[in-house]
Design an enzyme around this catalytic site. Structure first.
Site, mmCIF file in Angstrom:
data_model
loop_
_atom_site.group_PDB
_atom_site.id
_atom_site.type_symbol
_atom_site.label_atom_id
_atom_site.label_comp_id
_atom_site.label_asym_id
_atom_site.label_seq_id
_atom_site.Cartn_x
_atom_site.Cartn_y
_atom_site.Cartn_z
ATOM 1 C CB ILE A 68 -0.850 -0.016 1.290
ATOM 2 C CG1 ILE A 68 -1.807 1.140 1.310
ATOM 3 C CG2 ILE A 68 -0.264 -0.224 2.431
ATOM 4 C CD1 ILE A 68 -2.792 1.329 0.095
ATOM 5 C CE1 TYR A 157 -4.667 -0.582 14.539
ATOM 6 C CE2 TYR A 157 -5.714 -0.914 16.948
ATOM 7 C CZ TYR A 157 -5.949 -1.089 15.582
ATOM 8 O OH TYR A 157 -6.914 -1.271 14.980
ATOM 9 C CE LYS A 161 -6.650 1.431 12.533
ATOM 10 N NZ LYS A 161 -6.870 1.168 10.974
ATOM 11 C CB ILE A 187 -13.472 -8.476 14.684
ATOM 12 C CG1 ILE A 187 -13.808 -7.017 14.456
ATOM 13 C CG2 ILE A 187 -14.619 -9.496 13.607
ATOM 14 C CD1 ILE A 187 -13.374 -6.387 13.207
HETATM 15 C C1 AKB Z 1 -6.536 -4.668 18.356
HETATM 16 O O1 AKB Z 1 -6.480 -5.406 19.530
HETATM 17 O O2 AKB Z 1 -5.557 -4.272 18.172
HETATM 18 C C2 AKB Z 1 -7.713 -4.686 17.403
HETATM 19 C C3 AKB Z 1 -8.563 -3.615 17.513
HETATM 20 C C4 AKB Z 1 -9.415 -3.503 18.792
HETATM 21 O O3 AKB Z 1 -8.517 -2.599 16.947
HETATM 22 N N1 AKB Z 1 -8.534 -5.801 17.385
#
Ligand code: AKB
Length: 331
Positions: A68, A157, A161, A187
């Protein structure tokens, strides 16, 4: 081919092209492709992944290799295959991102900006980009976490986001880019393994219970996290992509909720099926990440704006997971 749509002011022309799923070998990608192929026809879907991709189940779906971060190749694929819609699922998740800070930032951020730019330049009509409960941090309310609240994530992360959400809204307001997004909870699925997340424990526990009768959890017993069963997550994704844009009041990313539980509660449910099942707790750095996230989520905007409603409660999710792993789940 073009579709002529009328909004309040004028007619707009929408190019009808194929759908490109980037990150097609990942946990969500594998199942999203199946659903899109069912809904729109396998020949309307192009699957892309950085791994040289094995042919999926659906042989009519065309698979291509794509990094990407390679914007030139991305544009070439978009032109060659007449792509009008992109699902950008390629990302580094919370736990693994902590060990690869720079790469995680580059992948999660530059990947999104590449796609947003191509939409701004009118090569793409519509984008789906997943956000996460990781945008919340220790200062966000833990219970019934609202759509708009203090966002001070303390993971790479989560920071990526949160920034991604800001960029999505910016590109929509400034350039009219139609980008849609959900703040996915953890998920739960069995068809393809998750990779490097904090909520992965809730999948591992099923495999461990079925295969070994024992699980050592890296999340401590009382830490409650929001989760959703894959079938619901996929339906939420296709529903928000089909929703009338004028009904969407959130231009960044929607809170999405289904179920919430902690390791002790899920272990007790599993024991009802496998009475011999044993669980121990060895919390590691991922427990700290989990502690910074909400326990329950207020997703009333999603419910009001585009009719979101989860179908899988805890019991139904557990039955699906157990049967799925027993019959065909990855090992
Ligand atoms: C993670 O645990 O990093 C992912 C999320 C909650 O975005 N499953």
């Amino acid at each position: 081919p073009y579709l002529l749509l009328r909004n309040n002011f004028c007619y707009i022309q929408i190019r009808m092209g194929k759908k490109l799923v980037i990150g097609s070998s990942g946990q969500i990608g594998v199942e999203l492709i199946e659903q899109l192929a069912k809904d729109f026809g396998a020949n309307q879907i192009i699957a892309a992944d950085i791994k040289s991709v094995l042919k999926g189940k659906n042989s009519a779906v065309e698979y291509v290799t794509l990094d990407i971060l390679d914007k030139e190749k991305l544009l070439k694929i978009i032109k060659e295959h007449n792509i009008s819609e992109v699902y950008l699922l390629a990302a580094m998740l919370s736990a693994i991102a902590e060990k690869n800070i720079q790469l995680a930032w580059d992948l999660n951020m530059k990947g999104l900006l590449n796609i947003l730019d191509l939409a701004k330049e009118k090569y793409i009509e519509k984008i789906f980009w997943p956000s996460s409960i990781a945008v919340f941090g220790p200062t966000s309310p833990k219970l019934n976490t609202p759509q708009s609240t203090l966002l001070e994530p303390n993971t790479v992360y989560g920071i990526s986001k949160m920034s991604g959400e800001r960029w999505c809204e910016y590109y929509f307001l400034k350039f009219g880019v139609d980008v849609r997004s959900l703040r996915y909870p953890g998920i739960l699925s069995y068809k393809s393994p998750p990779g490097g997340g904090t909520t992965d424990y809730a999948i591992e526990i099923f495999h461990a219970a079925i295969n070994h009768g024992f699980y050592d959890s890296f999340i401590s017993e009382e830490v409650t996290l929001p989760m959703v069963y894959m079938e619901d997550a996929i339906r939420a994704t296709t529903e928000i992509m089909q929703a009338d844009r004028k009904n969407l009041s959130i231009n960044s990313s929607y809170n999405l909720a289904a179920i919430s539980f902690n390791p002790e509660e899920i272990a007790n449910e599993i024991k009802l099926i496998f009475p011999e099942f044993k669980i121990t707790y060895s919390p590691d750095f991922r427990n700290k990440i989990a502690l910074s996230w909400p326990s329950t989520i207020d997703d009333s905007f999603a419910r009001k704006d585009w009719g979101w409603k989860h179908d899988f409660d805890l019991k139904k999710t557990i039955i699906e997971m157990v049967n799925g792993i027993k019959n065909s789940g990855f090992n």
